[in-house]
Design an enzyme around this catalytic site. Structure first.
Site, mmCIF file in Angstrom:
data_model
loop_
_atom_site.group_PDB
_atom_site.id
_atom_site.type_symbol
_atom_site.label_atom_id
_atom_site.label_comp_id
_atom_site.label_asym_id
_atom_site.label_seq_id
_atom_site.Cartn_x
_atom_site.Cartn_y
_atom_site.Cartn_z
ATOM 1 N N HIS A 17 -2.479 -5.967 -6.789
ATOM 2 C CA HIS A 17 -1.796 -3.900 -7.688
ATOM 3 C C HIS A 17 -1.292 -4.976 -9.305
ATOM 4 O O HIS A 17 -1.710 -3.399 -10.141
ATOM 5 C CB HIS A 17 0.400 -4.494 -7.490
ATOM 6 C CG HIS A 17 -0.022 -3.863 -5.568
ATOM 7 N ND1 HIS A 17 1.736 -4.559 -5.634
ATOM 8 C CD2 HIS A 17 -0.423 -3.087 -5.097
ATOM 9 C CE1 HIS A 17 1.862 -4.823 -4.137
ATOM 10 N NE2 HIS A 17 0.532 -3.065 -3.748
ATOM 11 N N LYS A 41 11.731 2.664 5.586
ATOM 12 C CA LYS A 41 11.224 2.026 5.842
ATOM 13 C C LYS A 41 12.249 1.012 5.936
ATOM 14 O O LYS A 41 13.256 1.429 4.409
ATOM 15 C CB LYS A 41 10.507 1.867 4.830
ATOM 16 C CG LYS A 41 9.008 1.883 5.917
ATOM 17 C CD LYS A 41 7.913 2.114 4.630
ATOM 18 C CE LYS A 41 6.723 1.017 4.473
ATOM 19 N NZ LYS A 41 5.827 1.341 3.534
ATOM 20 N N ARG A 90 -9.134 -2.665 -0.386
ATOM 21 C CA ARG A 90 -9.497 -4.260 -0.004
ATOM 22 C C ARG A 90 -10.230 -4.350 0.437
ATOM 23 O O ARG A 90 -11.451 -4.950 0.952
ATOM 24 C CB ARG A 90 -7.891 -5.237 0.258
ATOM 25 C CG ARG A 90 -7.073 -5.568 -1.273
ATOM 26 C CD ARG A 90 -5.422 -5.310 -0.405
ATOM 27 N NE ARG A 90 -5.196 -4.066 0.873
ATOM 28 C CZ ARG A 90 -4.065 -4.545 1.250
ATOM 29 N NH1 ARG A 90 -2.818 -5.264 0.839
ATOM 30 N NH2 ARG A 90 -3.875 -2.834 1.135
ATOM 31 N N SER A 127 0.991 -7.370 0.032
ATOM 32 C CA SER A 127 3.054 -8.059 0.084
ATOM 33 C C SER A 127 3.402 -8.352 1.026
ATOM 34 O O SER A 127 4.065 -8.601 1.020
ATOM 35 C CB SER A 127 4.040 -6.208 0.003
ATOM 36 O OG SER A 127 3.105 -5.414 -1.780
#
Ligand code: ADP
Length: 152
Positions: A17, A41, A90, A127
């Site tokens: 990030h 979440k 990515r 993450s």
């Protein structure tokens, strides 16, 4: 003023990030890192912790702002007058996922999504892997900016 938002969960911010934000500020006048709030979440870090980690990483960078938001990203873009959404790519899985979201956002608004390919050196970092390393007492400090530190 060219303003981009960089939306995500940032649970926690990683060197991946960090690289995208650093490169984003070369392209835009302002990069607003926007932490999406999703009540359904479960997060490892609280909203305040996630925000503080990012703020600390960019405390000497006036072009970076950190905010939290609820609801659709495009609605929030309109609210703060951001014309661009910045995202990192990515791998092919990211591309397929991001493509559908970017097309949807274009259908619903005139906000453009700008993609940056991740730096080769950080493209494997996520993450979720960082959270796994933290949970298992591994050395997560190699994967995150110095501002991310877990209290023992
Ligand atoms: P989300 O919940 O939207 O997946 P993340 O916090 O995981 O939120 O990611 C936010 C953005 O950062 C996404 O565009 C994602 O592709 C990008 N990103 C995540 N990890 C990396 C990385 N290692 N390198 C570059 N970009 C990344």
């Amino acid at each position: 003023m060219k303003r981009a938002i960089f939306p995500g969960s940032f649970d926690p911010i990683t060197l991946g990030h960090y690289d995208i934000i650093k490169r984003g500020i070369k392209l835009f006048d302002e990069v607003v890192v926007a932490i999406g709030v999703n009540a359904d979440k479960k997060y490892m870090f609280s909203l305040e912790e996630r925000k503080a980690f990012i703020e600390k990483s960019f405390e000497h960078e006036p072009k970076v702002k950190v905010v939290t938001y609820k609801g659709l990203t495009i609605d929030f873009c309109k609210e703060i007058d951001a014309q661009f959404i910045l995202r990192g790519l990515r791998n092919p899985a990211d591309f397929e996922f991001e493509k559908a979201i970017a097309h949807t956002n274009r259908k619903l608004s005139n906000i453009e999504t700008v993609f940056l390919l991740t730096a080769a050196s950080t493209s494997y970092i996520s993450s979720s892997i960082v959270r796994d390393v933290i949970r298992n007492d591994g050395d997560y400090t190699k994967l995150v900016p110095d501002s991310v530190r877990v209290n023992p």
